[in-house]
Structures are given as C-alpha cells and as structure tokens.
Design a protein around this motif. Structure first.
Motif, mmCIF file in Angstrom:
data_model
loop_
_atom_site.group_PDB
_atom_site.id
_atom_site.type_symbol
_atom_site.label_atom_id
_atom_site.label_comp_id
_atom_site.label_asym_id
_atom_site.label_seq_id
_atom_site.Cartn_x
_atom_site.Cartn_y
_atom_site.Cartn_z
ATOM 1 N N GLY A 158 1.436 -4.687 1.678
ATOM 2 C CA GLY A 158 -0.007 -4.966 2.143
ATOM 3 C C GLY A 158 -1.139 -5.082 1.348
ATOM 4 O O GLY A 158 -0.833 -5.116 -0.203
ATOM 5 N N ASN A 159 -2.431 -5.492 1.728
ATOM 6 C CA ASN A 159 -3.344 -5.422 0.897
ATOM 7 C C ASN A 159 -4.270 -4.288 0.449
ATOM 8 O O ASN A 159 -4.338 -3.400 1.354
ATOM 9 N N LEU A 208 3.745 -5.235 -2.830
ATOM 10 C CA LEU A 208 4.944 -4.938 -2.260
ATOM 11 C C LEU A 208 5.852 -3.991 -3.061
ATOM 12 O O LEU A 208 5.913 -3.984 -4.134
ATOM 13 N N VAL A 209 6.138 -2.889 -2.284
ATOM 14 C CA VAL A 209 7.011 -1.589 -3.435
ATOM 15 C C VAL A 209 8.157 -1.554 -2.399
ATOM 16 O O VAL A 209 8.112 -1.130 -1.058
ATOM 17 N N VAL A 210 9.358 -1.753 -2.950
ATOM 18 C CA VAL A 210 10.649 -1.387 -2.270
ATOM 19 C C VAL A 210 11.503 -0.462 -2.882
ATOM 20 O O VAL A 210 11.355 -0.077 -4.091
ATOM 21 N N ASP A 225 -0.030 -8.385 -6.860
ATOM 22 C CA ASP A 225 -0.866 -9.751 -6.918
ATOM 23 C C ASP A 225 -2.204 -9.276 -7.200
ATOM 24 O O ASP A 225 -2.757 -8.547 -6.311
ATOM 25 N N CYS A 226 -2.619 -9.920 -8.355
ATOM 26 C CA CYS A 226 -4.105 -9.488 -8.798
ATOM 27 C C CYS A 226 -5.080 -10.756 -8.315
ATOM 28 O O CYS A 226 -6.213 -10.244 -8.882
ATOM 29 N N ARG A 246 -2.324 -11.232 0.213
ATOM 30 C CA ARG A 246 -1.147 -11.982 0.898
ATOM 31 C C ARG A 246 -0.617 -11.325 2.068
ATOM 32 O O ARG A 246 -0.549 -9.922 1.869
ATOM 33 N N ASN A 247 -0.125 -12.014 2.862
ATOM 34 C CA ASN A 247 0.742 -11.327 3.857
ATOM 35 C C ASN A 247 2.215 -11.592 3.524
ATOM 36 O O ASN A 247 2.715 -12.817 3.536
ATOM 37 N N TRP A 248 2.903 -10.563 3.338
ATOM 38 C CA TRP A 248 4.377 -10.480 2.800
ATOM 39 C C TRP A 248 5.288 -10.906 3.694
ATOM 40 O O TRP A 248 5.430 -10.146 4.911
#
Length: 672
Positions: A108-109, A130-132, A148-149, A153-155
C-alpha cells in the motif's frame, strides 16, 4: 494497455534473470546483490531490501535486521542505519509480524499506514511499498521489501504474485546456503573430532605399545628368572642319569624328578602363553608329531589322578590314523591336558575317554582332519553355564564349589584351538557327563628316523673326534656353567669359560674355538652383540655359534639368526637336544649308551619278578589281563594296571613298559 503488458513482461524478465543469478553465481552474497540489482531495474523501483527475523539478543522477542539492500541512483541507502538492526516488531511494526508470519503481504501507500509506521517510513522518503515474507520450511525466516520513493501506486496481483515468487527463490537460496554452512560446520566439527579422536587413539596406542613393551620386557625377565633354576634342576637330573651305577629304581625316581621338572616348565610356558595371547605375540609352531608318544605322555601324566579317584581312562584312535602328522604339538597337548584335567576333576565315578577320529580330505591324500573328543561321566554342565564357560574367569557352579582353577583353562583352549584352525565345542547334560570336541587340519607324513625324539631314557654321547674340538661356553650363571662343563668334559672337548661379553671376545681371538655356546643375557656385551662383532671379523676363522637362551619369545630365534647365529637352544637345556645340535654343527657322530646295571637286569630276572608278584594278584584280575593282552587292548590293560597295589609298583612299571613297546605276547605268556 500495451504499456501495462510491457511492464509485466519487463518484470517477468527481471525475475527470471534474478533467479538465474541466484542459481548460478557461486558467491552467495554476490548472487543476491546481482539479483536485487536486476529486480530494481526491472521493477523501476527505488529500493529493495532483505531483512532477517530473529529473537532479540537481549529481550528474546521477535526482531528484524537488514542484511542486503539495493537502491536506485539518488536514493539514500539505509543499510548502515543502526535503527534497522535488532529492531523489535512490537516497538514499531507489530502488525507486520502478524501478517508476514502467517504468509500474508504488506502492500500500500505509506500515508494509509498506522501513524507509528509512518513515523519510521516517511523519513526514508517512502511513498509506497510492498513487503512479502521469506518462508523456509514453512518457518518465517524474514521478508523482502520493495519501495517506491517517487510515486504512490496500486500494487497489482501480478506484481504481488511475481514478487512473492522471487521471494520464494531467495528463500530457497538462503536455505541452500544455510544447509551448506551447516554441512561445512558439521564437516569442520567432524574433522576436529576425528583429529581429536585420532590424537587420542595415537596416545592410547603409544600407551598400549609401552604397556605391551613393558609386559614383553617383564616376560623376558621372568622367563629368564624362572627357567634359570629349572635349567639347574633338569640339567643335573640328566647328569645323574648318566651314572652307570644307578639301579633301575633310582633311574625310575630320576625319571619322575625329570618329568615333574618338565611339567613345571610346561606350567611356566602356559602362563607365558596366556600373556603372549593377550599381547598378540602367539603363533603356530608346526612340527612333526608322534601321536603314540603324545598319547603315552598323557596316560603317564594322569595315571596317579585316575588311580586316586578309582576312575578309568580310555584313549583310543581310529586304526587308519597315521602315527606321524604335522601340527602344533605343544598347543594340541596343552588343550588336551586342560580338557582331561577338567574331566577328571568333575568325574567322581565311571570313566574318561579320549577318542581321535580321522576325517580325510578327498581332494588331498596328504591332508586329514583329526577330530578329538574328550568325554566323561561327570557332573555335567547346565545350558546356562555352557553359554559362558569359554569366557575368561567364568566357572560352573561345581567349579566354584571345588575351589580349584581360575576359569582360564577353557578360555585359553578355545583360543588355541581357533589358532590351530578348529573350533572347541561342548555337549553336556546335567549329572550325565560332558563331551568336548574339536577338529583341526593336519598333514600326514611318512615315518622316518628324523621324527623320532630321544627320551629321558636315551643317554646320548658324542663319539670322540680325532681332532679335539674346542668349545667356548659364554655363561654368567654358575649353575648353568657347571652343568655344561660336567656334561661336555667327559666327551674329550677343550672347554673355555667366559662370564661376560668382553672376556668372550678375548678368549675367542686367543683360542679360536670351533663352537661357541652363547648365552644372550650376559654382562658388558650381550650375546647377540658379541656374535655380531665375531661375524664382522671375517679375517679370523668363523666358529659355529649356538645361542642358549631362556627367552620367552619365538621371534628371538629370528633375531639370533639375523645376527649370524647358527642355531638356538631353549633353556632349560635338554641334553639330548643340545648334543644333537653340537654333533650336527661339528660333524660328530652320536651314540646311545646303556648302563651296566640295566644290562644286568635280564629278562629272566624281570620274569621272575613279574611271576612272583602276579601270584599275589587276584586270579580273576590275571585272567582279565591275559584277555586284554590277547585283544591287544592297551587302554584296558592300562586300566587294570591302575588296580595294582602300591607295594607291587615294580610290577606295574614293568608291565607299563611292555604295553608301551607293544610286547603283548610277553604279557600273554606270563599270565597264562
């Protein structure tokens, strides 16, 4: 749409390349760094990082630490940020631990994240992430983060599933590296253990070698100390036997003394034999064996014990068994003595038998297997005791109650039979007796003059030589020296005496003797050193050298031979053996001398003695003796002779001599 598909294609291509780096680059860290660089360029992201989850060093609760990081140009690296090492999840991102440990994804943002998380993430310039999770064997090992700096964005599901896949590949590589490290550590640990154990074994071996060496040295000393007095006893007994004025009774008494001394020598040899078994220095000594003499010696040995217990000893062998075979006679005799001794000890009525059977080798007519069976009608052995009787120091209940023996006889016998190529076994029933049996291979030999051994009764002499041979005796013990002087002086030798190695060399150079009788353990220079010096002086005539030693080990013969000795005689010295060797090396003839008194004891006198004593024996006994003689049954005759009262012992001795010489016709004639 085309732009979206292109991004997906670039992402998949980047994931494929990254996976390839992970699988092919040998250096573990370099492979991960190249994979992250490829992923960063393919995803157009600003930062990719890998964190490991572990217990906090102090508080032991779940914490995370950054291990790897890739950043795009212009982005500040966080790899050296101390706040990203050993950070507890509870302090900053407790929500992440719950989601990631259960296999979920954080995406998310940042502006939509909880305030506590924003406080940590926004100073790093992160707008979206995004963390997996990285799962290894279903365990939460850590996580991979994508930042993303530059924009929010919508992953998409494709991005999430693709990046989860690369996280799985990273997890696989990490797992492989962990396994390799663990294997390496195990190998190192194993090598250390092997090295440590090897050192321990080397130390233990050195200690064992030292112990065995000490035991061997002790054996050599004890052998010398025990055999030296026996050399005097047996030696002077043999000298007395040379007196021509001895009566038959005196000669018979001397024979008993000699036999007892030899028995004591055998006991000493048995003790040394057991110790040599323990230190692994025992081996077979195959010689020509006269079975008749062996069996006769067993009959004589157990005659008194059998008589005292009113038992019967029956020794038989198959008629097709040759009298002369090649085997280790001493070890065979030791085993048979042990078995017969036990049989007599545990039999209170009835009989003991020794049977020898032949099992021929059809492929080789010169080979035959001899089966020995020692059977008794004694107390027997229980099935439980049969399992342990061949173990050292183990005894049956009857053995313990008898308070005789130490439980070593059967254990030694088992090992000796195995060494001879057989297996000692037993069958027994309680109160019905026992049967011990074994089978050993032998070689048949034809009877020849060389096989015959001179007995105590055969008094050998050396015929005088035209040239008066010179003999140097090198011996530091007075009693041994006196025995050799008294034995050899009547035989026309010039004899010289040396008490130490230095004097031996002086006398050798001065008199140049034809033969040297060399003891090994002498002062200043030992016998082998003296021999070596003599052999090195090739400009002087070389004498024959016979080593005379009380050593316990057979390999001393090899040592003596290597030093240049011509022969070896073991102490206590058996005069006939020594004289035979002297005759062989000096080329002198042997003769057998019979005393004047023995010549006077005519057949008529013997017959008169036998008949007068036979008249005093029960007529039924005389008839049984006559019948046994007609049947040529030596064992039955021996059993009957055991019933002769002690006051008629001369009768028993003469009849015993007759059966040993197979003079059955004489017995039949005298008992008619």
């Amino acid at each position: 749409m085309e732009s979206k598909l292109l991004r997906v294609e670039c992402l998949l291509k980047g994931v494929a390349d990254a996976t390839n780096y992970l699988l092919t680059v040998k250096d573990y860290n370099e492979g991960i760094n190249q994979a992250l660089d490829t992923l960063g360029k393919a995803t157009k992201l600003d930062r990719i990082y890998i964190f490991n989850v572990h217990p906090h060093p102090q508080w032991k609760k779940p914490a995370y630490s950054q291990l790897w990081e890739w950043v795009a140009e212009g982005i500040t690296p966080e790899i050296d940020n101390p706040y990203l090492q050993n950070m507890p999840f509870d302090d900053v991102i407790p929500r992440w631990y719950d989601i990631l440990s259960s296999g979920g994804t954080v995406a998310g943002n940042v502006r939509d994240f909880p305030e506590l998380e924003r406080i940590v993430l926004q100073p790093q310039g992160i707008l979206s992430l995004l963390v997996v999770p990285i799962l290894i064997k279903d365990e939460f090992w850590g996580f991979v983060g994508f930042d993303d700096c530059h924009r929010e964005r919508n992953w998409t599901e494709i991005e999430i599933s693709t990046l989860r896949a690369i996280a799985g590949s990273i997890g696989g590589i990490i797992a492989r590296n962990q396994a390799e490290r663990e294997l390496q550590n195990l190998n190192q640990e194993l090598e250390k253990r092997i090295e440590t154990r090897t050192q321990q074994l080397l130390i233990a071996k050195e200690e064992a070698d030292k112990a065995n060496q000490a035991k061997s040295e002790f054996l050599a000393r004890m052998s010398h100390e025990l055999r030296t007095p026996l050399n005097g006893i047996l030696g002077f007994c043999q000298l007395l036997n040379r007196d021509e004025n001895l009566t038959s009774l005196q000669r018979e008494n001397l024979k008993i003394i000699n036999s007892s001394g030899e028995h004591l020598l055998n006991l000493i040899n048995d003790i040394l034999e057991l110790t040599k078994i323990e230190v692994g220095k025992i081996s077979l000594n195959i010689t020509d064996c006269d079975l008749d003499k062996l069996l006769d010696s067993l009959r004589d040995m157990f005659y008194l014990k059998i008589s005292e217990k009113n038992l019967e000893l029956i020794i038989t062998r198959d008629v097709d068994i040759p009298n002369h075979v090649r085997l280790d006679e001493r070890k065979l005799k030791q085993v048979l003595i042990n078995l017969l001794h036990n049989a007599i000890k545990f039999t209170h009525q009835g009989q003991i038998s020794l049977k020898i059977k032949s099992i021929k080798d059809n492929k080789n007519i010169e080979k035959t297997n001899l089966l020995f069976i020692v059977k008794d009608t004694g107390v027997g052995i229980t099935p439980e005791e049969i399992k342990i009787i061949f173990k050292p120091f183990e005894q049956t209940q009857f053995g313990i109650k008898s308070n005789q023996g130490n439980g070593l006889g059967l254990s030694i016998s088992k090992k000796l039979v195995k060494l001879m190529g057989g297996n000692l076994q037993v069958k027994s029933s309680l109160n019905q007796g026992s049967s011990f049996y074994f089978q050993i291979p032998t070689t048949i030999i034809k009877k020849n003059k060389n096989i015959a051994k001179h007995s105590f009764d055969d008094r050998l002499n050396l015929k005088p030589s035209p040239e008066k041979n010179k003999i140097l005796i090198v011996e530091d013990i007075e009693i041994n020296c006196q025995f050799l002087i008294k034995l050899l002086s009547p035989m026309s030798f010039n004899i010289y005496i040396a008490e130490d190695g230095e004097k031996a060399l002086d006398l050798w150079e001065k008199h140049l003797p034809d033969l040297i009788l060399m003891d090994v353990q002498i002062p200043i220079l030992n016998g082998l050193e003296v021999t070596q010096i003599i052999r090195e002086k090739k400009n002087l005539p070389q004498p024959k050298i016979i080593i005379v030693s009380a050593s316990a080990f057979a390999n001393d013969v090899e040592k003596a031979t290597c030093q240049g000795c011509d022969d070896f005689v073991m102490k206590p010295i058996i005069e006939n053996i020594l004289l035979s060797k002297i005759a062989q090396h000096l080329g002198i003839e042997l003769s057998t001398k019979i005393s004047t008194n023995e010549k006077r004891e005519t057949l008529e006198e013997k017959e008169k003695l036998i008949k007068s004593n036979l008249q005093k024996m029960p007529s039924d006994w005389v008839k049984k003796l006559n019948k046994a003689a007609k049947e040529l049954n030596r064992d039955k005759i021996s059993s009957l002779l055991q019933l002769i009262p002690s006051e008629y012992d001369p009768l028993a001795r003469i009849l015993n001599k007759m059966i040993k010489e197979y003079d059955f016709e004489q017995i039949i004639r005298l008992t008619q």
